[in-house]
Scaffold this active site. Structure first.
Site, PDB file in Angstrom:
ATOM      1  N   GLY A 129     -20.163 -49.356 -29.788  1.00  0.00           N
ATOM      2  CA  GLY A 129     -21.083 -49.925 -28.809  1.00  0.00           C
ATOM      3  C   GLY A 129     -20.745 -51.375 -28.511  1.00  0.00           C
ATOM      4  O   GLY A 129     -20.013 -52.026 -29.253  1.00  0.00           O
ATOM      5  N   ARG A 130     -21.279 -51.863 -27.411  1.00  0.00           N
ATOM      6  CA  ARG A 130     -21.050 -53.246 -26.996  1.00  0.00           C
ATOM      7  C   ARG A 130     -22.356 -53.781 -26.444  1.00  0.00           C
ATOM      8  O   ARG A 130     -23.084 -53.078 -25.748  1.00  0.00           O
ATOM      9  CB  ARG A 130     -19.944 -53.309 -25.938  1.00  0.00           C
ATOM     10  CG  ARG A 130     -19.644 -54.713 -25.441  1.00  0.00           C
ATOM     11  CD  ARG A 130     -18.571 -54.719 -24.361  1.00  0.00           C
ATOM     12  NE  ARG A 130     -17.240 -54.458 -24.915  1.00  0.00           N
ATOM     13  CZ  ARG A 130     -16.505 -53.413 -24.619  1.00  0.00           C
ATOM     14  NH1 ARG A 130     -16.973 -52.495 -23.787  1.00  0.00           N
ATOM     15  NH2 ARG A 130     -15.306 -53.256 -25.151  1.00  0.00           N
ATOM     16  N   GLY A 131     -22.680 -55.028 -26.802  1.00  0.00           N
ATOM     17  CA  GLY A 131     -23.923 -55.630 -26.329  1.00  0.00           C
ATOM     18  C   GLY A 131     -23.758 -57.118 -26.147  1.00  0.00           C
ATOM     19  O   GLY A 131     -22.646 -57.664 -26.162  1.00  0.00           O
ATOM     20  N   GLY A 132     -24.900 -57.812 -25.990  1.00  0.00           N
ATOM     21  CA  GLY A 132     -24.870 -59.238 -25.751  1.00  0.00           C
ATOM     22  C   GLY A 132     -24.311 -60.028 -26.915  1.00  0.00           C
ATOM     23  O   GLY A 132     -23.753 -61.111 -26.725  1.00  0.00           O
ATOM     24  N   MET A 133     -24.453 -59.513 -28.134  1.00  0.00           N
ATOM     25  CA  MET A 133     -23.973 -60.228 -29.315  1.00  0.00           C
ATOM     26  C   MET A 133     -22.517 -59.935 -29.635  1.00  0.00           C
ATOM     27  O   MET A 133     -21.890 -60.677 -30.381  1.00  0.00           O
ATOM     28  CB  MET A 133     -24.836 -59.860 -30.524  1.00  0.00           C
ATOM     29  CG  MET A 133     -26.218 -60.455 -30.502  1.00  0.00           C
ATOM     30  SD  MET A 133     -26.197 -62.224 -30.823  1.00  0.00           S
ATOM     31  CE  MET A 133     -25.751 -62.227 -32.546  1.00  0.00           C
ATOM     32  N   GLU A 144     -19.519 -56.538 -30.352  1.00  0.00           N
ATOM     33  CA  GLU A 144     -19.119 -55.134 -30.396  1.00  0.00           C
ATOM     34  C   GLU A 144     -19.345 -54.550 -31.775  1.00  0.00           C
ATOM     35  O   GLU A 144     -19.303 -55.262 -32.780  1.00  0.00           O
ATOM     36  CB  GLU A 144     -17.635 -54.987 -30.027  1.00  0.00           C
ATOM     37  CG  GLU A 144     -17.281 -55.461 -28.641  1.00  0.00           C
ATOM     38  CD  GLU A 144     -15.787 -55.389 -28.363  1.00  0.00           C
ATOM     39  OE1 GLU A 144     -15.017 -55.337 -29.352  1.00  0.00           O
ATOM     40  OE2 GLU A 144     -15.389 -55.387 -27.192  1.00  0.00           O
ATOM     41  N   VAL A 145     -19.549 -53.221 -31.809  1.00  0.00           N
ATOM     42  CA  VAL A 145     -19.649 -52.498 -33.072  1.00  0.00           C
ATOM     43  C   VAL A 145     -18.560 -51.436 -33.098  1.00  0.00           C
ATOM     44  O   VAL A 145     -18.416 -50.664 -32.139  1.00  0.00           O
ATOM     45  CB  VAL A 145     -21.033 -51.835 -33.250  1.00  0.00           C
ATOM     46  CG1 VAL A 145     -21.115 -51.121 -34.593  1.00  0.00           C
ATOM     47  CG2 VAL A 145     -22.139 -52.877 -33.145  1.00  0.00           C
ATOM     48  N   LYS A 157     -19.489 -54.922 -37.200  1.00  0.00           N
ATOM     49  CA  LYS A 157     -20.075 -55.602 -36.041  1.00  0.00           C
ATOM     50  C   LYS A 157     -19.346 -56.923 -35.856  1.00  0.00           C
ATOM     51  O   LYS A 157     -19.410 -57.799 -36.732  1.00  0.00           O
ATOM     52  CB  LYS A 157     -21.563 -55.835 -36.241  1.00  0.00           C
ATOM     53  CG  LYS A 157     -22.278 -56.335 -34.996  1.00  0.00           C
ATOM     54  CD  LYS A 157     -23.760 -56.527 -35.250  1.00  0.00           C
ATOM     55  CE  LYS A 157     -24.521 -56.789 -33.955  1.00  0.00           C
ATOM     56  NZ  LYS A 157     -24.802 -55.589 -33.193  1.00  0.00           N
ATOM     57  N   ASP A 169     -36.322 -59.024 -33.889  1.00  0.00           N
ATOM     58  CA  ASP A 169     -35.784 -58.340 -32.716  1.00  0.00           C
ATOM     59  C   ASP A 169     -35.940 -56.835 -32.863  1.00  0.00           C
ATOM     60  O   ASP A 169     -35.017 -56.081 -32.591  1.00  0.00           O
ATOM     61  CB  ASP A 169     -34.315 -58.708 -32.507  1.00  0.00           C
ATOM     62  CG  ASP A 169     -33.800 -58.275 -31.128  1.00  0.00           C
ATOM     63  OD1 ASP A 169     -32.592 -57.982 -31.021  1.00  0.00           O
ATOM     64  OD2 ASP A 169     -34.605 -58.188 -30.182  1.00  0.00           O
TER      65      ASP A 169
END
Length: 747
Positions: free
Chosen positions: A18-22, A24-25, A40, A141
């Protein structure tokens, strides 16, 4: 890191999860332990951040990662490791086989989840929060994407500490020019929006938003405009869930609405109270799952019993405000323990109160020079992880010399490099040289950091270990006792570092012949490590392995066998059936079976073990040969002496080739040849081999060493079998004299 796909020489990146604002995993393979993990990787920082900010960030990341790694609960994702590679901060976590709640809702076409699923998830998440809030850790969060339901039904919360770090970096909760919070505002508490005090009740509000979405299919303020969502959280009462889902029991609606109260004091007091209310609501509906209600915790405990007393060593681990007001411990409870690695090199003191007696009048080195030394230090660590100890030692020695010139001999970075020099010496089979270096580091750290600083104690503990390796067990015992007292005084009796010291002390006690004391201490350490780290943590299993060894030394072989089997099974599950530690435990199972006279079972076990060792390490590896030796011994015990003789000769020849003629393992195999020759009635041949073994042991170990004396006794027994009684009696007398000389005062 991206080019090689290998993080810190250990974690092989396989697939992007996955990929997000923080960041990648990745799904990755831990090359050291042979298991799959999730890595992560936080988004790399740009040049707009100055070096001082980066140092603070690395230190904060280290603290947050330590907090996350200290959490031990079935409802929280396990953090295995953390670090920095090529400027990218990363966390290594357990790889979860499941779906997060956002995915579950998508799978359900955003329809409300069935009531049993909702109740199950709600209770498990509340139980996990009850535990973390008791540890004074706040998530900040909580949202569906951070809650995963794994294949066996366990629900786990992810990313503890990441939200706070993201806020500090500026990735999350950042305001645009219009003042609107970036990211996903659907689960933010009113106090987070208004920049108020954020504590455990903020997590309860976010959980209320999650539960609202699970029972209705949408979050409480499901609006397209981010500003409207924030205003809804701050000023607007949510629509009652039963207006959207009339079949929802009223008790559950009341719980969700109480969690969504605007004022924190109007919400449930804590997550433990929430667990009780959820269990009561489910039972009032006829207990839709579970025999006695609530998903069972380990050991048969239900979710209502997960809150337990806080270990003393966690008191300083905080994120956000405490769940309940508590008096701070005196003596620097908030000071972070130091680590040797990519984060700590070159970091300034954490505050003006941190002692820094290493500061001198020497010219300040340039940041570029310090960064280059830190990079070389990390390169040395990577070489060590690959087992290239000689090269790692050369790197660390060069860095230590340059750091001493630039920073001074007692600067923490200089001493960190010297510590690594000592470690490489120990791993290279040079315990005397390692001891001298550890003593130097311990003295320097005591001057610069103080006698009870965690880094000083680490160096002193390694000093004790090196003394033990040199056979100086009484001196090692004195150092261990002193370090243990300091660790218990400063961090508490159940801190992992304290337990490691107690484990080493138990090991050393056994070498002093105090087997009962060693057994009792190892047994207590194993129980404590199981509580603190988990029953399948590698450190727990190491201590249980030591317990089994001590049971065998005490002649309690049935108990030793059972314990070794348990350790082997747990290691197979945690590390894999082919891991060297798993195979080592299986080897000891074979030893125990042989001691109990169950040689047929032992023989079959060793046959399997030889195959596994050969496949994993090759036919000439010392561990493969050790397994073959065990196979030969049990062939003899079953009376199959011709086969035993052939096996012993083959193993002895390979050991001589791989280890050398004077190696103790080679001599053990040669003795086994003599034993088989004797049982076959070939006494002249046996006598010649016994004499060779005795002479070699005398050269290597000394004339009065127990193994040498045992070989001379073997030689005397052989002389008796050949009718040479006078020579046998003379040899027996010589052995007796040497034994009496070795242990004066006995008899």
């Amino acid at each position: 890191m991206a080019e090689s796909g290998l993080v810190q020489g250990r974690y092989r990146l396989l697939d992007l999860i996955g990929r997000g604002g923080m960041g990648e995993v990745w799904r990755a393979r831990d090359e050291s332990l042979g298991r799959q993990v999730a890595v992560k990787c936080l988004k790399p920082l740009g040049p707009q951040h100055d070096p001082s900010f980066m140092r603070v960030l690395r230190e904060r990341f280290r603290r947050e990662a330590r907090v996350a790694a200290a959490l031990q609960h079935r409802g929280i994702t396990v953090v295995h490791d953390f670090g920095e590679d090529d400027g990218i901060l990363f966390l290594v976590m357990e790889l979860l086989d499941g779906r997060n709640l956002s995915q579950l809702l998508e799978d359900n076409r955003h329809d409300p989840l069935p009531l049993p699923d909702f109740a199950d998830i709600a209770e498990q998440v509340a139980a996990a929060l009850a535990y973390t809030h008791e540890q004074a850790v706040v998530h900040r969060d909580l949202k569906p994407a951070n809650i995963v339901r794994v294949a066996d039904g366990t629900v786990k919360i992810c990313d503890f500490g990441i939200a706070r770090l993201g806020h500090d970096i500026g990735f999350t909760a950042r305001l645009t020019g219009t003042g609107i919070a970036m990211g996903t505002p659907h689960y933010m508490s009113p106090e987070q929006i208004g920049a108020g005090t954020v504590d455990h009740r903020s997590d309860l509000y976010s959980l209320g938003c999650v539960l609202y979405e699970l029972v209705t299919g949408a979050p409480p303020f499901d609006l397209d405009d981010a500003w409207a969502v924030l205003v809804g959280h701050r000023d607007t009462a949510p629509e009652p869930p039963r207006a959207r889902r009339p079949d929802l029991p009223e008790a559950y609606e009341r719980i969700v609405l109480d969690l969504l109260e605007k004022v924190p004091d109007d919400r449930p007091r804590d997550a433990a109270e929430l667990v009780k209310r959820l269990v009561s609501a489910r039972r009032s509906q006829g207990a839709p799952y579970g025999a006695e209600g609530g998903p069972a915790e380990a050991g048969g405990r239900t979710a209502t019993r997960v809150v337990r007393s806080l270990p003393s060593w966690t008191q300083g681990m905080t994120v956000g405000s405490r769940a309940e007001p508590r008096a701070r411990r005196a003596g620097g409870a908030d000071r972070a323990a130091g680590l040797t690695g990519a984060w700590t090199s070159g970091l300034p003191p954490l505050s003006r109160d941190t002692p820094a007696p290493y500061v001198s009048e020497r010219p300040a080195p340039s940041p570029e020079h310090l960064a280059a030394l830190a990079a070389r230090h990390n390169a040395g660590l990577s070489l060590g992880r690959l087992g290239r100890w000689a090269e790692a030692g050369e790197v660390h020695r060069a860095v230590a010399a340059e750091r001493e010139h630039a920073l001074g001999p007692d600067h923490p970075d200089t001493l960190a490099s010297r510590f690594e020099v000592a470690f490489t010496l120990a791993r290279s089979g040079r315990p005397a040289d390692a001891l001298r270096e550890y003593e130097r580091v311990a003295a320097g750290r005591e001057r610069s950091l103080g006698p009870d600083h965690v880094d000083t104690l680490a160096a002193r503990q390694e000093t004790a270990y090196a003394l033990g390796r040199l056979g100086r067990h009484f001196e090692a015992h004195q150092v261990y006792v002193s370090v243990l007292a300091a660790r218990e005084r400063t961090t508490g009796p159940e801190h992992p570092d304290t337990l490691r010291c107690r484990h080493n002390l138990a090991f050393n006690l056994s070498r002093l012949g105090r087997l009962e004391d060693a057994y009792r201490m190892a047994r207590d350490v194993a129980s404590a490590r199981a509580r603190v780290l988990g029953p399948q943590h590698p450190d727990t299993l190491v201590t249980r392995y030591e317990v089994a060894y001590l049971l065998g030394q005490l002649g309690r072989w049935a108990e030793a066998l059972q314990t070794y089997r348990e350790v082997a099974g747990d290691r197979a599950q945690a590390l894999g059936p082919g891991h060297p530690d798993t195979l080592a435990a299986r080897y000891e199972v074979g030893i125990s079976l042989g001691r109990l006279g169950r040689s047929k079972e032992a023989l079959e076990l060793y046959r399997d073990l030889v195959g596994a060792r050969t496949a994993a390490q090759g036919p000439a590896d010392p561990e493969t040969l050790r397994a073959r030796h065990g196979l030969g011994v049990n062939l003899g015990r079953l009376g199959r002496w011709e086969e035993a003789l052939a096996e012993a000769r083959s193993v002895a020849a390979l050991r001589e080739q791989v280890l050398g003629t004077g190696h103790l393992d080679t001599l053990v195999s040669r003795r086994e040849i003599a034993v088989a020759l004797g049982w076959l009635g070939r006494w002249p041949d046996a006598l010649a081999v016994y004499r060779q073994v005795a002479a070699a042991r005398e050269r290597v170990l000394g004339a009065d060493h127990p193994d040498t004396l045992a070989s001379r006794s073997d030689e005397a027994q052989c002389l008796e079998q050949l009718g040479r009684s006078a020579e046998a009696v003379a040899l027996y007398r010589r052995v007796a004299e040497l034994r009496q000389r070795r242990t004066p005062g006995r008899g």
